[in-house]
Design an enzyme around this catalytic site. Structure first.
Site, PDB file in Angstrom:
ATOM      1  N   CYS A  34       9.477 -32.042  -9.770  1.00 55.26           N
ATOM      2  CA  CYS A  34       9.472 -31.474  -8.081  1.00 55.26           C
ATOM      3  C   CYS A  34      10.653 -30.459  -7.717  1.00 55.26           C
ATOM      4  O   CYS A  34      10.923 -30.617  -6.482  1.00 55.26           O
ATOM      5  CB  CYS A  34      10.387 -32.944  -8.044  1.00 55.26           C
ATOM      6  SG  CYS A  34       9.954 -34.465  -8.343  1.00 55.26           S
ATOM      7  N   HIS A  71      14.170 -32.681  -1.094  1.00 63.19           N
ATOM      8  CA  HIS A  71      13.062 -33.332  -1.965  1.00 63.19           C
ATOM      9  C   HIS A  71      12.836 -34.229  -1.306  1.00 63.19           C
ATOM     10  O   HIS A  71      13.925 -35.382  -1.075  1.00 63.19           O
ATOM     11  CB  HIS A  71      13.112 -32.870  -3.568  1.00 63.19           C
ATOM     12  CG  HIS A  71      12.638 -33.812  -4.714  1.00 63.19           C
ATOM     13  ND1 HIS A  71      10.932 -33.768  -3.968  1.00 63.19           N
ATOM     14  CD2 HIS A  71      12.895 -34.422  -5.097  1.00 63.19           C
ATOM     15  CE1 HIS A  71      10.848 -34.302  -4.786  1.00 63.19           C
ATOM     16  NE2 HIS A  71      11.039 -34.551  -5.747  1.00 63.19           N
ATOM     17  N   ASN A  77       6.789 -39.289  -2.308  1.00 64.47           N
ATOM     18  CA  ASN A  77       7.239 -38.485  -3.392  1.00 64.47           C
ATOM     19  C   ASN A  77       6.017 -37.452  -3.985  1.00 64.47           C
ATOM     20  O   ASN A  77       5.486 -38.359  -4.447  1.00 64.47           O
ATOM     21  CB  ASN A  77       7.830 -38.636  -4.574  1.00 64.47           C
ATOM     22  CG  ASN A  77       8.787 -37.468  -5.302  1.00 64.47           C
ATOM     23  OD1 ASN A  77       8.266 -36.317  -5.672  1.00 64.47           O
ATOM     24  ND2 ASN A  77       9.474 -38.516  -6.336  1.00 64.47           N
TER      25      ASN A  77
HETATM   26  C1  LIG Z   1      12.882 -45.860  -9.050  1.00 65.81           C
HETATM   27  C2  LIG Z   1      13.915 -46.237  -8.175  1.00 65.81           C
HETATM   28  C3  LIG Z   1      13.698 -46.628  -6.773  1.00 65.81           C
HETATM   29  C4  LIG Z   1      14.425 -48.168  -8.280  1.00 65.81           C
HETATM   30  O1  LIG Z   1      15.536 -48.464  -7.648  1.00 65.81           O
HETATM   31  P1  LIG Z   1      16.409 -49.154  -8.145  1.00 65.81           P
HETATM   32  O2  LIG Z   1      17.825 -49.523  -7.419  1.00 65.81           O
HETATM   33  O3  LIG Z   1      17.248 -47.827  -9.442  1.00 65.81           O
HETATM   34  O4  LIG Z   1      16.963 -49.942  -9.461  1.00 65.81           O
HETATM   35  P2  LIG Z   1      16.730 -50.171 -10.335  1.00 65.81           P
HETATM   36  O5  LIG Z   1      15.875 -50.168 -11.405  1.00 65.81           O
HETATM   37  O6  LIG Z   1      18.581 -50.571 -11.172  1.00 65.81           O
HETATM   38  O7  LIG Z   1      16.125 -52.172 -11.228  1.00 65.81           O
HETATM   39  C5  LIG Z   1      16.952 -53.167  -9.566  1.00 65.81           C
HETATM   40  C6  LIG Z   1      16.204 -54.044 -10.097  1.00 65.81           C
HETATM   41  O8  LIG Z   1      14.343 -53.794  -9.491  1.00 65.81           O
HETATM   42  C7  LIG Z   1      13.515 -54.446  -9.862  1.00 65.81           C
HETATM   43  N1  LIG Z   1      12.471 -53.366  -9.049  1.00 65.81           N
HETATM   44  C8  LIG Z   1      11.895 -52.391  -9.806  1.00 65.81           C
HETATM   45  N2  LIG Z   1      11.285 -51.879  -9.077  1.00 65.81           N
HETATM   46  C9  LIG Z   1      10.805 -53.055  -8.102  1.00 65.81           C
HETATM   47  C10 LIG Z   1       9.566 -52.615  -7.311  1.00 65.81           C
HETATM   48  N3  LIG Z   1       9.005 -51.800  -6.689  1.00 65.81           N
HETATM   49  N4  LIG Z   1       9.767 -53.552  -6.757  1.00 65.81           N
HETATM   50  C11 LIG Z   1      10.791 -55.420  -6.710  1.00 65.81           C
HETATM   51  N5  LIG Z   1      11.610 -54.898  -7.069  1.00 65.81           N
HETATM   52  C12 LIG Z   1      11.738 -54.013  -8.130  1.00 65.81           C
HETATM   53  C13 LIG Z   1      13.879 -54.260 -11.432  1.00 65.81           C
HETATM   54  O9  LIG Z   1      12.838 -54.593 -12.389  1.00 65.81           O
HETATM   55  C14 LIG Z   1      15.198 -54.351 -11.107  1.00 65.81           C
HETATM   56  O10 LIG Z   1      14.955 -55.596 -11.159  1.00 65.81           O
HETATM   57  P3  LIG Z   1      16.493 -56.234 -12.761  1.00 65.81           P
HETATM   58  O11 LIG Z   1      17.605 -56.411 -11.597  1.00 65.81           O
HETATM   59  O12 LIG Z   1      15.908 -58.129 -12.562  1.00 65.81           O
HETATM   60  O13 LIG Z   1      16.483 -55.761 -13.982  1.00 65.81           O
HETATM   61  C15 LIG Z   1      15.657 -45.602  -8.308  1.00 65.81           C
HETATM   62  O14 LIG Z   1      16.509 -45.055  -9.288  1.00 65.81           O
HETATM   63  C16 LIG Z   1      14.785 -44.140  -7.641  1.00 65.81           C
HETATM   64  O15 LIG Z   1      14.193 -43.951  -6.979  1.00 65.81           O
HETATM   65  N6  LIG Z   1      15.348 -43.604  -9.155  1.00 65.81           N
HETATM   66  C17 LIG Z   1      15.010 -42.088  -8.778  1.00 65.81           C
HETATM   67  C18 LIG Z   1      13.482 -42.082  -8.811  1.00 65.81           C
HETATM   68  C19 LIG Z   1      12.994 -40.470  -8.645  1.00 65.81           C
HETATM   69  O16 LIG Z   1      13.853 -39.666  -7.677  1.00 65.81           O
HETATM   70  N7  LIG Z   1      12.409 -40.044  -9.521  1.00 65.81           N
HETATM   71  C20 LIG Z   1      11.201 -38.526  -9.378  1.00 65.81           C
HETATM   72  C21 LIG Z   1      12.127 -37.541  -9.385  1.00 65.81           C
HETATM   73  S1  LIG Z   1      11.378 -36.087  -8.513  1.00 65.81           S
END
Ligand SMILES: CC(C)(COP(=O)(O)OP(=O)(O)OC[C@H]1O[C@@H](n2cnc3c(N)ncnc32)[C@H](O)[C@@H]1OP(=O)(O)O)[C@@H](O)C(=O)NCCC(=O)NCCS
Length: 332
Positions: free
Chosen positions: A116, A256, A286
């Site tokens: 990214c 980004h 993204n």
């Molecule tokens: C991926 C992302 C959106 C997940 O959001 P989060 O708030 O961190 O959520 P978590 O991973 O802690 O998961 C929280 C809960 O939501 C659930 N969950 C994850 N994806 C889900 C979805 N699409 N729909 C519903 N629930 C979801 C998980 O299973 C978890 O459930 P649990 O508590 O029962 O285990 C977030 O971590 C993120 O944006 N990370 C950075 C990713 C990024 O920028 N990547 C690119 C790099 S360039």
């Protein structure tokens, strides 16, 4: 004699027609429009449909858009750099394919892999070729076809990513505009949190790698999130401070587009109001190396000569950084 700087003198972009909405994702994995919108800010993303169409299709369309807007003769292009993690093939470089397709017969070309952060790495690299006098016209493309490496049964990743590409043209100037400063960083210990295991020289493609879904993006979202919030904000604050920039004299933050919550945290840290933060995550998600040039493409008409822009990114590697750009032209 005034220093030669690399000015951005044109912008192009392209996103494919197919719109993958949160509603459609609800039919594919256990998720909801409400969860995706509130946790990421994304409403829809674009997908390149059709057989055997690689990221070069997106890059070529973006560059053609830029060349026609700037009325640039492709024969004058010296260098094409394509930042991407979804190259058409492992080799040759997708930049080679694009350069030939657009008629840049006098250029050399190569790909850059920094996930990214790829576009800002490539922008800084291209600027150095201009500043050294080695090149006069350089095309920097950032784009990815993330749908090619996405597991559409994994709700933690497939809701985030989309396809798209943008590009800029760099030319020399002795005016006080252009790429003014850059801070670029990397940390290989981030490998375990965000990567694609299969298909490289460590674990070449085999039946086993396919069965184990090793050709898809693997991401530990919350670890990446914590890293991104801290480092993207730190590096943006650092580049602002060392160039005497602050909320009053920064016109645009160009972050980004990975997660709206990460963007908000970065803007808060630098003290920039929401209306000065470029944002299109709700429409494209993204697009990895595509996000920053696609923002410039979307906002081009609002940009004025002399505007101070902070471009900031983070991504797999880990890689991260910020580039200070002083805008070089009024587009209308
Ligand atoms: C991926 C992302 C959106 C997940 O959001 P989060 O708030 O961190 O959520 P978590 O991973 O802690 O998961 C929280 C809960 O939501 C659930 N969950 C994850 N994806 C889900 C979805 N699409 N729909 C519903 N629930 C979801 C998980 O299973 C978890 O459930 P649990 O508590 O029962 O285990 C977030 O971590 C993120 O944006 N990370 C950075 C990713 C990024 O920028 N990547 C690119 C790099 S360039």
């Amino acid at each position: 004699m005034n220093k030669i700087r690399a000015a951005i003198t044109g912008v192009g972009g392209y996103v494919p027609d197919y719109v993958l909405t949160n509603r459609e994702l609800e039919t594919m994995v256990e998720t909801s429009d409400e969860w995706i919108t509130s946790r990421t800010g994304i409403k829809e993303r674009r997908i390149l449909k059709g057989e055997h169409l690689g990221v070069s299709v997106l890059g070529i369309a973006a560059v053609k858009n830029m060349l026609s807007k700037t009325k640039t003769d492709p024969k004058e292009i010296d260098l094409v750099i394509f930042a991407t993690v979804t190259a058409d093939m492992t080799f040759p470089a997708t930049a080679n394919i694009v350069a030939t397709e657009i008629g840049a017969v006098n250029a050399f070309s190569f790909d850059m892999s920094a996930a990214c952060s790829g576009f800002i790495y490539a922008l800084s690299t291209g600027a150095s070729y201009i500043e050294s006098g080695m090149c006069k016209k350089v095309i920097i493309i950032g784009g990815d076809k993330m749908s090619a490496i996405m597991d559409y049964t994994d709700r933690t990743t497939c809701i985030i990513f989309g396809d798209g590409a943008g590009c800029v043209l760099l030319e020399p100037t002795t005016e006080d505009v252009g790429v003014m400063d850059a801070i670029l960083r990397s940390d290989g210990s981030g490998e375990s949190y965000l990567h694609m295991k299969g298909g490289g020289s460590r674990i070449p493609a085999s039946h086993e790698t396919v069965d184990k879904k090793m050709h898809y993006v693997y991401q530990e979202g919350s670890a990446v999130f914590k890293f991104a919030v801290t480092n993207m904000a730190d590096v943006s604050a650092q580049i602002a401070s060392r160039n005497n920039l602050n909320a009053d004299n920064i016109q645009w933050l160009v972050p980004h587009q990975a997660n709206k919550r990460i963007i908000d945290a970065t803007a808060n840290r630098v003290g920039i109001a929401d209306d000065k933060v470029m944002m299109n995550i709700e429409r494209y998600g993204n697009t990895t190396a595509g996000t920053i040039p696609l923002l410039l493409w979307d906002y081009e008409k609002k940009l004025k000569k002399g505007d101070n822009l902070i471009l900031a990114a983070f991504g797999g590697g880990f890689t991260w950084g910020a580039v200070y750009v002083k805008w070089a032209y009024n587009s209308n």
